[in-house]
Design an enzyme around this catalytic site. Structure first.
Site, mmCIF file in Angstrom:
data_model
loop_
_atom_site.group_PDB
_atom_site.id
_atom_site.type_symbol
_atom_site.label_atom_id
_atom_site.label_comp_id
_atom_site.label_asym_id
_atom_site.label_seq_id
_atom_site.Cartn_x
_atom_site.Cartn_y
_atom_site.Cartn_z
ATOM 1 N N LYS A 1 0.913 -1.179 -0.030
ATOM 2 C CA LYS A 1 -0.056 0.084 -0.031
ATOM 3 C C LYS A 1 0.753 1.371 -0.013
ATOM 4 O O LYS A 1 0.393 2.481 -0.379
ATOM 5 C CB LYS A 1 -0.874 0.199 1.110
ATOM 6 C CG LYS A 1 -2.033 -0.935 1.088
ATOM 7 C CD LYS A 1 -3.449 -0.686 2.127
ATOM 8 C CE LYS A 1 -4.462 -1.579 1.747
ATOM 9 N NZ LYS A 1 -4.219 -3.020 2.122
ATOM 10 N N GLU B 1 -9.987 7.033 3.718
ATOM 11 C CA GLU B 1 -10.910 6.107 4.372
ATOM 12 C C GLU B 1 -10.266 4.887 4.712
ATOM 13 O O GLU B 1 -8.919 4.517 3.977
ATOM 14 C CB GLU B 1 -12.043 5.678 3.624
ATOM 15 C CG GLU B 1 -12.047 4.590 2.468
ATOM 16 C CD GLU B 1 -10.811 4.924 1.416
ATOM 17 O OE1 GLU B 1 -10.456 6.128 1.124
ATOM 18 O OE2 GLU B 1 -10.204 3.790 0.924
ATOM 19 N N SER C 1 1.677 -9.820 -0.945
ATOM 20 C CA SER C 1 1.279 -8.487 -0.665
ATOM 21 C C SER C 1 1.786 -7.820 0.573
ATOM 22 O O SER C 1 1.902 -6.678 0.639
ATOM 23 C CB SER C 1 -0.107 -8.276 -1.115
ATOM 24 O OG SER C 1 -1.022 -9.146 -0.096
HETATM 25 C C1 LIG Z 1 -5.135 -4.147 1.770
HETATM 26 C C2 LIG Z 1 -4.304 -5.170 1.227
HETATM 27 C C3 LIG Z 1 -4.670 -6.135 0.419
HETATM 28 C C4 LIG Z 1 -6.023 -5.916 -0.761
HETATM 29 O O1 LIG Z 1 -6.015 -4.857 -1.518
HETATM 30 P P1 LIG Z 1 -5.816 -4.606 -2.768
HETATM 31 O O2 LIG Z 1 -6.057 -3.265 -3.422
HETATM 32 O O3 LIG Z 1 -6.712 -5.834 -3.422
HETATM 33 O O4 LIG Z 1 -4.428 -4.977 -3.237
HETATM 34 C C5 LIG Z 1 -4.039 -7.085 -0.040
HETATM 35 N N1 LIG Z 1 -2.764 -7.565 0.708
HETATM 36 C C6 LIG Z 1 -2.547 -6.823 1.779
HETATM 37 C C7 LIG Z 1 -1.391 -7.127 2.715
HETATM 38 C C8 LIG Z 1 -3.520 -5.618 2.083
HETATM 39 O O5 LIG Z 1 -2.835 -4.641 3.382
#
Ligand SMILES: *Cc1c(COP(=O)(O)O)cnc(C)c1O
Length: 394
Positions: free
Chosen positions: A90, A112, A378
């Site tokens: 993010k 948000e 992610s």
């Molecule tokens: C917020 C988040 C997501 C989901 O958000 P996307 O916009 O779909 O990428 C996925 N993995 C992690 C670690 C997150 O913090």
């Protein structure tokens, strides 16, 4: 221009656009008119790249997970977004948007947040730049996510409780939009995924595209070829997946696999499997696919992972799904939790439960042995330890 990218009207096929109240036109039009020009400025690119390097810690490694590869009979690489500052992808987007906000002359940032991850990433870049930060968060989420609320406060952000409706993410979004309407001149709204009115889905995808840009270079040096056979990512709103797919969209021989959260099961009534259950409609300012009742009410989503608990997907994903370019699948809570524990035991890496959903789909792939696969990791699992402890009785 790729047929999978946004066109000059702000659409991906039939999806996208800017469905917003008239009072938001000035804010959104200013962004539409200026974002590309600002992002092309050499001084913007230079500062963005420098912060990604020195502050976020990029490039994130592309790690060949050998024990995982052996188990699934493929050459599996993990794109390590979990190693970024603040623990997830993010931050790539919030760094980009804070630089954009500065160049638009904005002094105040709003956001948000649901689970608090995007709120933390936003509060982080506001501290970095010394800008005022107001984060809207549902009252219920504030109670559920106390550590993230504390992080935001430590960084100087004001966390405002959304008291209306279900007191969760969608109510926080409504409050943030109301704030933006009332403060059009000095405030920039940092949206945290590839959702919202045009140009947000495109600008967030561009900031996250660093993920696939690096992956191509890293794959070339590790395997002699810049494209893999398969790329996989989890999808909430879809920003890590959009970044992971970005530079592979026109490499049609690369399979793109997006994994949504099936919660207790796709047909259990408690899931967030948007493409499987959803229909076309308008949510948060763009036309996409969303989970709704027959009379168009948004259905409350459910997933054990707070980051995937979203009733829609970004318009580019709706288009990749509808055009057949991407394959959209899902993993349940149980499948994801097992996959998270498996990665921990095989590789010594505790993934975010969101990322575990992407990993959970590996077992359904039936690889033949020579495929090269990239999974977007992610985020890291530190924030999810409570959940892992409860689930596995640790
Ligand atoms: C917020 C988040 C997501 C989901 O958000 P996307 O916009 O779909 O990428 C996925 N993995 C992690 C670690 C997150 O913090």
């Amino acid at each position: 221009m790729s047929k999978y990218q946004v066109n000059d009207k702000g659409y991906y096929g039939p999806f996208g656009g800017a469905y917003i109240p008239e009072m938001l036109y000035p804010n959104v039009e200013e962004l539409q008119n200026r974002y590309l020009q600002i992002m092309e400025e050499p001084s913007f690119k230079e500062e963005f790249e420098q912060l990604l390097t020195d502050y976020v810690g990029r490039p994130s490694p592309l790690y060949h997970a050998q024990r995982l590869s052996k188990k699934y009979n493929a050459r599996i690489f993990l794109k390590r977004e979990d190693l970024n500052h603040t623990g997830a992808h993010k931050i790539n987007n919030t760094i980009g948007q804070i630089l954009l906000a500065e160049r638009l002359g904005k002094k105040r940032i709003i956001a948000e947040t649901g689970a608090g991850q995007h709120g933390v990433a936003t509060a982080t870049v506001c501290a970095l730049k010394g800008l005022e930060c107001v984060v809207y968060m549902g009252e219920i989420d504030i109670q559920r996510q106390a550590p993230n609320v504390a992080r935001m406060k430590m960084m100087g952000a004001t966390v405002v409780a959304a008291q209306s409706g279900s007191k969760t993410l969608k109510d926080a979004t409504n409050e943030a939009l109301r704030d933006w309407i009332n403060n059009p001149v000095d405030t920039h709204y940092i949206i945290g995924s590839v959702v919202g009115p045009h140009p947000y889905p495109d600008l967030v995808a561009r900031f996250q595209s660093i993920i696939s840009k690096e992956t191509k270079i890293q794959l070339l040096s590790k395997t002699g070829k810049s494209t893999p056979d398969v790329v996989m990512a989890c999808v909430g709103g879809g920003s890590n997946a959009a970044g992971m797919f970005y530079h592979f969209l026109d490499d049609e021989d690369v399979k793109l696999i997006a994994v949504e959260a099936a919660g207790h099961g796709v047909h259990s009534g408690e899931s967030a499997a948007t493409t499987l259950l959803g229909k076309e409609g308008v949510l948060h300012g763009s036309r996409s696919i969303l989970m709704q009742t027959t009379d168009g009410q948004v259905v409350e989503p459910y997933s054990i992972s707070a980051g995937l608990d979203y009733p829609g997907i970004g318009p580019q994903h709706a288009w990749l799904f509808k055009s057949g370019r991407g394959k959209y699948v899902s993993a349940t809570d149980d499948e994801a939790m097992q996959a998270g524990l498996e990665l921990t035991k095989l590789e010594g890496i505790i993934p975010a439960i969101e990322s575990s959903h992407a990993l959970a789909y590996l077992q359904k792939m039936n690889f033949s042995g020579d495929e090269t696969v990239v999974v977007c990791l992610s985020g890291r699992g530190d924030k999810d330890l409570d959940n892992y402890m409860k689930y596995f009785n640790l």
